[in-house]
Design a protein around this motif. Structure first.
Motif, PDB file in Angstrom:
ATOM      1  N   TRP A 158       0.854  -1.188   0.000  1.00 32.54           N
ATOM      2  CA  TRP A 158       0.000   0.000   0.000  1.00 32.54           C
ATOM      3  C   TRP A 158       0.892   1.241   0.000  1.00 32.54           C
ATOM      4  CZ3 TRP A 158      -4.162   1.080   4.323  1.00 32.54           C
ATOM      5  CH2 TRP A 158      -4.917   2.188   3.964  1.00 32.54           C
ATOM      6  N   GLN A 163       0.207   4.878  -1.917  1.00 35.05           N
ATOM      7  CA  GLN A 163      -0.772   5.605  -1.117  1.00 35.05           C
ATOM      8  C   GLN A 163      -0.746   7.094  -1.422  1.00 35.05           C
ATOM      9  OE1 GLN A 163       0.726   4.403   2.723  1.00 35.05           O
ATOM     10  NE2 GLN A 163       1.464   6.450   3.177  1.00 35.05           N
ATOM     11  N   ASP A 207      -4.169   9.109   2.298  1.00 31.22           N
ATOM     12  CA  ASP A 207      -3.920   7.793   2.917  1.00 31.22           C
ATOM     13  C   ASP A 207      -2.842   7.911   3.992  1.00 31.22           C
ATOM     14  OD1 ASP A 207      -5.716   6.429   1.224  1.00 31.22           O
ATOM     15  OD2 ASP A 207      -4.139   5.955  -0.238  1.00 31.22           O
ATOM     16  N   LYS A 211      -4.312   9.379   7.107  1.00 26.49           N
ATOM     17  CA  LYS A 211      -5.147   8.398   7.824  1.00 26.49           C
ATOM     18  C   LYS A 211      -4.287   7.348   8.522  1.00 26.49           C
ATOM     19  CE  LYS A 211      -9.108   8.849   4.771  1.00 26.49           C
ATOM     20  NZ  LYS A 211      -9.842   8.237   3.659  1.00 26.49           N
ATOM     21  N   ARG A 212      -3.269   6.870   7.845  1.00 20.68           N
ATOM     22  CA  ARG A 212      -2.428   5.829   8.432  1.00 20.68           C
ATOM     23  C   ARG A 212      -1.636   6.369   9.618  1.00 20.68           C
ATOM     24  NH1 ARG A 212       0.467   2.122   4.199  1.00 20.68           N
ATOM     25  NH2 ARG A 212       0.175   0.598   5.850  1.00 20.68           N
TER      26      ARG A 212
END
Length: 185
Positions: free
Chosen positions: A50, A54, A58, A61-62
């Motif tokens: 990912w 990403q 993303d 969020k991660r």
């Protein structure tokens, strides 16, 4: 190598790595570029982590999924990782366990590889998980990523299962875990 630990942005550059918590002032585009560059060798081998594709959203969020740490050297982002508490909603049973904390988004920028920064960052993650009351630290990585698996094994992890994140990836992952009380860094 000495590691300076702070909870705020380091204002004066030095050759000593500075490890700190992510702040709202961090540049998510630069952190996304760090992640992409760190995972680029895996992408070149055909592994679609990912992290290889990403978006900045993303990344946000991660990083927000747990306690995000950032390592800097001379004002450059050198490494990052996120330590996550138990995840009751995870599709992975290991990550739902109330005694298991996990690592995600663990990476070192290519210019800083081979300096021991990953091991320093990992040691901090272990210490923080232990302080939070975790019994076990877990992570997952691509099953074909033999060098990464060997590195994690040298840090005390063992393969304990598999998981599948497709379509975000194109491979099966191995689940690895270790005790936070293990002597291995």
């Amino acid at each position: 190598m000495t590691l300076a630990r702070t909870d705020a942005v380091t204002t004066s550059p030095s050759s000593t790595p500075t490890l700190r918590l992510l702040t709202p002032h961090d540049d998510l585009e630069r952190l996304t570029a760090l992640v992409h560059s760190a995972y680029a060798p895996h992408a070149a081998k055909g592994l679609r982590y990912w992290a290889t594709h990403q978006t900045v959203e993303d990344t946000a969020k991660r990083l927000a999924s747990g306690l995000a740490l950032v390592m800097e050297i001379d004002g450059d982002y050198a490494a990052t990782a996120t330590l996550r508490s138990p995840q009751p909603e995870s599709k992975v049973a290991l990550y739902r366990d109330s005694t298991v904390w996990s690592i995600t988004q663990f990476c070192v920028a290519p210019p800083f590889k081979g300096l021991g920064l990953g091991k320093l960052l990992h040691g901090e993650l272990v210490q923080r998980a232990r302080s939070a009351g975790a019994a076990t630290l877990a992570l997952d990585t691509a099953q074909p990523a033999h060098a990464l698996i060997a590195m994690y094994e040298s840090w005390g992890y063992r393969v304990v299962g598999e998981c599948d994140w497709r379509p975000l990836t194109n491979y099966t992952s191995v689940l690895m875990s270790r005790s936070v009380d293990s002597a291995a860094a």
